[in-house]
Write an enzyme that holds these catalytic residues in place. Structure first.
Site, short mmCIF file in Angstrom:
data_model
loop_
_atom_site.label_atom_id
_atom_site.label_comp_id
_atom_site.label_asym_id
_atom_site.label_seq_id
_atom_site.Cartn_x
_atom_site.Cartn_y
_atom_site.Cartn_z
N GLN A 166 0.82 -1.21 0.00
CA GLN A 166 0.00 0.00 0.00
C GLN A 166 0.85 1.26 0.00
O GLN A 166 0.48 2.27 -0.59
CB GLN A 166 -0.94 0.01 1.21
CG GLN A 166 -1.98 -1.08 1.18
CD GLN A 166 -2.75 -1.12 -0.13
OE1 GLN A 166 -3.45 -0.18 -0.47
NE2 GLN A 166 -2.60 -2.20 -0.88
N HIS A 180 1.60 2.92 -3.36
CA HIS A 180 0.53 3.57 -4.12
C HIS A 180 0.74 5.07 -4.24
O HIS A 180 0.56 5.66 -5.30
CB HIS A 180 -0.83 3.33 -3.45
CG HIS A 180 -1.56 2.15 -3.99
ND1 HIS A 180 -1.89 2.02 -5.31
CD2 HIS A 180 -2.04 1.04 -3.37
CE1 HIS A 180 -2.54 0.87 -5.48
NE2 HIS A 180 -2.65 0.27 -4.33
N GLU A 206 -9.24 0.93 5.30
CA GLU A 206 -9.68 0.44 4.00
C GLU A 206 -9.45 -1.06 3.88
O GLU A 206 -10.33 -1.82 3.48
CB GLU A 206 -8.91 1.19 2.91
CG GLU A 206 -9.21 0.75 1.49
CD GLU A 206 -8.30 1.41 0.48
OE1 GLU A 206 -8.63 1.34 -0.72
OE2 GLU A 206 -7.27 2.00 0.86
N HIS A 207 -8.24 -1.51 4.19
CA HIS A 207 -7.88 -2.93 4.15
C HIS A 207 -7.38 -3.37 5.52
O HIS A 207 -6.59 -2.66 6.14
CB HIS A 207 -6.75 -3.20 3.15
CG HIS A 207 -6.97 -2.63 1.79
ND1 HIS A 207 -6.35 -1.48 1.35
CD2 HIS A 207 -7.74 -3.07 0.76
CE1 HIS A 207 -6.72 -1.22 0.10
NE2 HIS A 207 -7.57 -2.16 -0.27
N ASP A 262 -6.82 -6.96 -4.69
CA ASP A 262 -6.73 -5.91 -5.70
C ASP A 262 -6.98 -6.44 -7.11
O ASP A 262 -7.31 -5.66 -8.01
CB ASP A 262 -5.35 -5.25 -5.67
CG ASP A 262 -5.20 -4.28 -4.51
OD1 ASP A 262 -6.23 -3.84 -3.97
OD2 ASP A 262 -4.05 -3.97 -4.14
N HIS A 304 -53.66 17.55 2.47
CA HIS A 304 -53.26 16.14 2.62
C HIS A 304 -54.43 15.34 3.20
O HIS A 304 -54.79 14.27 2.70
CB HIS A 304 -52.05 16.02 3.54
CG HIS A 304 -50.73 16.32 2.89
ND1 HIS A 304 -50.40 17.56 2.44
CD2 HIS A 304 -49.66 15.52 2.63
CE1 HIS A 304 -49.18 17.54 1.93
NE2 HIS A 304 -48.72 16.29 2.03
#
Length: 429
Positions: A259, A262, A327-328, A361, A420
């Site tokens: 990661q 990235h 996230e992971h 991934d 109504h």
């Protein structure tokens, strides 16, 4: 890289700082993006041409500069080496198989009052899919966005992806062929999001925009939510690894760096119950970094945002993980299920020593477009439902209206809405 000991009196304060940390770019992109969106809304293709030339060094003059023909998808697919073609096909097949059961069923029931109630699901007419193409090009990202849209039944898929200096990754084109993409536009950034949302003379507007991008793309999606639907606002990638000392430290180092490479703002966190093992992982990272072609990015990410936390017991990692809402999350232990049971906030979880995040991934099947920035507290990964909407329906006859209508009249009158009340009451009488 930060090192935290749970036994340290300052641990809570230091951990709180990590939870609250903002890793998004400090650049003030809000104003820049607002200006780009306004210009695209007002001048359409002209603004897209201007910003594409400025940011991608790619000039949009001829039709071929704007859009890649589907025949190019097929040529790129046919030119692939067999092993790589098979890998993309395997990924596509597994993604499709995982997402197909997500299609919701219509509902049509009659309750005890005789009221017919139900819901019907429909795909959106058109979806715009953003595929990164700057720092790297990701065919996996195209598959992860396009295949759920196809499973949902979306009629038109329009991909936008920047092509710096006019260059496009043939793997992305091959993935477009496999996924059945209808349009592929050679534009990126906030201007591409604006073109999809507002429409231009060349590019028809879409209903939903999905896919990860840089800070400008994320901000454009945030500002345009409501004009179009979006999947989520994605930030820098992140991984949390919970590991005991029985792991190979080199394996865990590789997972953390998967990661870190990235983006310089990505974050990798290790929680372990063994300080010596944490030191071994740190050493393995130092040894592995120089072997990576992405060394500079990964090194910056690890130095600026990497974290190692040593707890007294691995069970203590679970409440920390829930606060991080990463996230992971990898749980690399002999009995991962024991910790997984208490884990409530995570984008995607990888159980056991042989389940590296990187497999998710590409070829595992679940979507890799996941909530970041602690948003897993309230958000989920991309799914078929992001490309569909539900329409409820109601049908009453005189008998069922008589059964529940008086309650509606009473509530309408209490709210001071006589029209109504009259709308129901006139039928009761």
């Amino acid at each position: 890289m930060k090192k935290l000991l749970a036994s340290d009196p300052e641990f809570s304060r230091r951990f709180d700082r990590i939870v609250r940390e903002r890793r998004e770019s400090d650049t003030d992109v809000v104003t820049d993006v607002r200006d780009i969106l306004r210009e695209v809304r007002e001048t359409g293709d002209k603004a897209v041409e201007k910003y594409t030339a400025r940011f991608d060094d790619h000039r949009l003059t001829m039709d071929a500069d704007w859009r890649i023909d589907a025949r190019e998808f097929e040529r790129a697919y046919n030119a692939l080496e067999p092993d790589l073609r098979n890998a993309l096909e395997l990924a596509a097949q597994r993604i499709r198989t995982y997402h197909e059961p997500q299609r919701p069923a219509d509902r049509d029931d009659t309750d005890e009052a005789g009221v017919r109630l139900g819901a019907r699901w429909h795909p959106v007419d058109a979806a715009g899919l953003y595929v990164p193409g700057g720092r790297a090009a990701y065919p996996s990202s195209l598959l992860m966005n396009a295949i759920p849209a196809k499973v949902a039944g979306v009629g038109r898929l329009a991909v936008v992806s920047p092509t710096p200096k006019g260059k496009v990754n043939p793997l992305v084109l091959a993935a477009a062929h496999i996924a059945g993409v209808d349009e592929f536009w050679r534009i990126g950034g906030a201007q591409a999001i604006a073109a999809l949302a507002y429409g231009t003379k060349r590019i028809a507007r879409v209903d939903v925009i999905t896919g990860p991008g840089n800070a400008w793309v994320a901000e454009a999606k945030r500002q345009l939510f409501g004009v179009v639907g979006i999947d989520m606002i994605a930030g820098p990638s992140e991984i949390l690894v919970i590991a005991d000392a029985e792991n190979d430290p080199d394996w865990i180092a590789a997972d953390l760096l998967s990661q870190a490479e990235h983006d310089p703002s990505s974050q990798s966190i290790l929680i372990t119950d063994d300080a010596a093992f944490a030191a071994q992982v740190a050493d393995a990272i130092d040894l592995r970094l120089p072997t990576l072609s992405t060394e500079k990015v990964a090194q910056t990410s690890w130095d600026d945002h990497g974290v190692m936390i040593v707890v007294d017991d691995l069970a203590d990692a679970v409440p920390l993980a829930n606060r991080l809402a990463a996230e992971h999350v990898e749980i690399a232990t002999a009995d991962p299920e024991a910790l997984f049971e208490g884990l409530r906030h995570a984008g995607s979880v990888f159980l056991g020593r042989h389940s590296p995040e990187a497999i998710g991934d590409y070829v595992a099947g679940p979507n890799h477009v996941l909530p970041t920035g602690r948003r897993a507290r309230f958000a989920s990964g991309l799914s078929v439902l992001d490309f569909m909407k539900r329409t409820s329906f109601i049908e009453l006859d005189a008998k069922s209206l008589a059964a529940i209508g008086p309650a509606a009249v009473a509530m309408a009158e209490a709210e001071g809405l006589p029209a109504h009340a009259r709308s129901v009451d006139v039928r009761l009488k």
